[in-house]
Design a protein around this motif. Sequence first.
Motif, PDB file in Angstrom:
ATOM      1  N   ASP A   1      -9.445  -2.592  -1.160  1.00  0.00           N
ATOM      2  CA  ASP A   1      -8.981  -1.269  -1.609  1.00  0.00           C
ATOM      3  C   ASP A   1      -7.772  -1.437  -2.527  1.00  0.00           C
TER       4      ASP A   1
ATOM      5  N   ALA B   1      -4.985   1.284  -3.350  1.00  0.00           N
ATOM      6  CA  ALA B   1      -4.095   1.819  -2.316  1.00  0.00           C
ATOM      7  C   ALA B   1      -2.628   1.622  -2.663  1.00  0.00           C
TER       8      ALA B   1
ATOM      9  N   GLN C   1       7.446   1.417  11.364  1.00  0.00           N
ATOM     10  CA  GLN C   1       7.241   2.427  10.336  1.00  0.00           C
ATOM     11  C   GLN C   1       8.564   3.088   9.936  1.00  0.00           C
TER      12      GLN C   1
ATOM     13  N   TRP D   1      -3.421  -3.883   7.916  1.00  0.00           N
ATOM     14  CA  TRP D   1      -3.348  -3.368   6.553  1.00  0.00           C
ATOM     15  C   TRP D   1      -3.437  -1.849   6.520  1.00  0.00           C
ATOM     16  N   ASP D   2      -4.254  -1.244   7.367  1.00  0.00           N
ATOM     17  CA  ASP D   2      -4.405   0.203   7.363  1.00  0.00           C
ATOM     18  C   ASP D   2      -3.072   0.905   7.631  1.00  0.00           C
ATOM     19  N   VAL D   3      -2.288   0.359   8.539  1.00  0.00           N
ATOM     20  CA  VAL D   3      -0.996   0.971   8.866  1.00  0.00           C
ATOM     21  C   VAL D   3      -0.049   0.869   7.677  1.00  0.00           C
TER      22      VAL D   3
ATOM     23  N   ALA E   1      -0.842   0.383   4.493  1.00  0.00           N
ATOM     24  CA  ALA E   1      -1.370   1.179   3.378  1.00  0.00           C
ATOM     25  C   ALA E   1      -1.075   2.658   3.574  1.00  0.00           C
ATOM     26  N   ASN E   2      -1.071   3.132   4.819  1.00  0.00           N
ATOM     27  CA  ASN E   2      -0.749   4.533   5.069  1.00  0.00           C
ATOM     28  C   ASN E   2       0.716   4.824   4.744  1.00  0.00           C
ATOM     29  N   GLU E   3       1.621   3.890   5.046  1.00  0.00           N
ATOM     30  CA  GLU E   3       3.022   4.070   4.670  1.00  0.00           C
ATOM     31  C   GLU E   3       3.152   4.163   3.148  1.00  0.00           C
TER      32      GLU E   3
ATOM     33  N   ARG F   1       0.869   5.247   1.144  1.00  0.00           N
ATOM     34  CA  ARG F   1       0.303   6.539   0.737  1.00  0.00           C
ATOM     35  C   ARG F   1       1.328   7.663   0.900  1.00  0.00           C
ATOM     36  N   LEU F   2       2.090   7.615   1.993  1.00  0.00           N
ATOM     37  CA  LEU F   2       3.111   8.640   2.204  1.00  0.00           C
ATOM     38  C   LEU F   2       4.159   8.592   1.087  1.00  0.00           C
TER      39      LEU F   2
ATOM     40  N   ASP G   1       2.658  10.014  -2.120  1.00  0.00           N
ATOM     41  CA  ASP G   1       2.602  11.475  -2.123  1.00  0.00           C
ATOM     42  C   ASP G   1       3.941  12.074  -2.556  1.00  0.00           C
TER      43      ASP G   1
END
Length: 290
Positions: free
Chosen positions: A31, A34, A235, A267-269, A271-273, A275-276, A279
């Motif tokens: 991805d 991301a 996080q 990686w998902d965790v 990548a979500n940071e 993304r935040l 945004d």
Amino acid sequence: MLDQSSANIPEIPNRAGVGYKAQHLNGILKDPSAIGWIEIHAENYMGDGGRPIAQLKHLRDMYPVSCHGVGLSIGAEGPLDADHLARLKHLVSWLNPALFSEHLAWSTHETHFLNDLLPVPYTQAVVDRVVDHIDQVQDTVGRRMLLENPSTYCAFEESDMSEIDFLSEVATRTGCGLLLDVNNVFISATNQQYSPEAYIDAYPLEHVGEIHLGGHEEDADDHGETLLIDSHSRQVVDPVWELYEYTLKQSGPRPTLIEWDNDIPSWDVLANEARLADDLLANAQLVAAE
């Protein structure tokens, strides 16, 4: 003052990047959209070959790279390590990073290396020393350096200027940029009981080339007061996100790194940071365009 106006340096987008860890390579390749860029610790890539170098060269073809040093000991009383500086110059020459940064800290004394980033007192003598060291680094590496504000746990009695005045003078005299670590601002402000928003209000945001965000741990000092520790092990907490959004309202969007160096998540965790952060950067871009 360094002039690199004609240098062929890649541009870095006003997006979120992550500190690259080898265990995240497959997630990044699956991805790639991301994140907008990656950052590496310079000292991990000063060898001549092997899998880490091969992976980094592949990622360099996909993303702009920021090179973040942790071992120059910019604030040390003694001279900079010539061998370390030569290795850094070699790395920057082939990597051609979009950004190059170091800490306002010291980690060496005579022949000893301390595995920590220790603070400096804010005095004119230390300003002069840091200016000399940054001039040497920029002249040797041939790049403008960004200097990162530290996380601090106490203040030196001998300091006779503020951290912001210190950083502003160093940036003005050397032409270096600044790396604004918002998590460090929140940590220092909490530990020393001042307003993080007031710090941002006074900060020379025009010099900022990169922002850092990361997690911290909460402890207590000997008097039972809250003591925050810069751990890069979790996080980003809500008050730091809020301070980051406050900063963007004044600075406009800046390339923003999610730092996570200990207790590495999936990686998902991570990548979500990112993304935040993306945004909030996108919103800041819309506000700036109005």
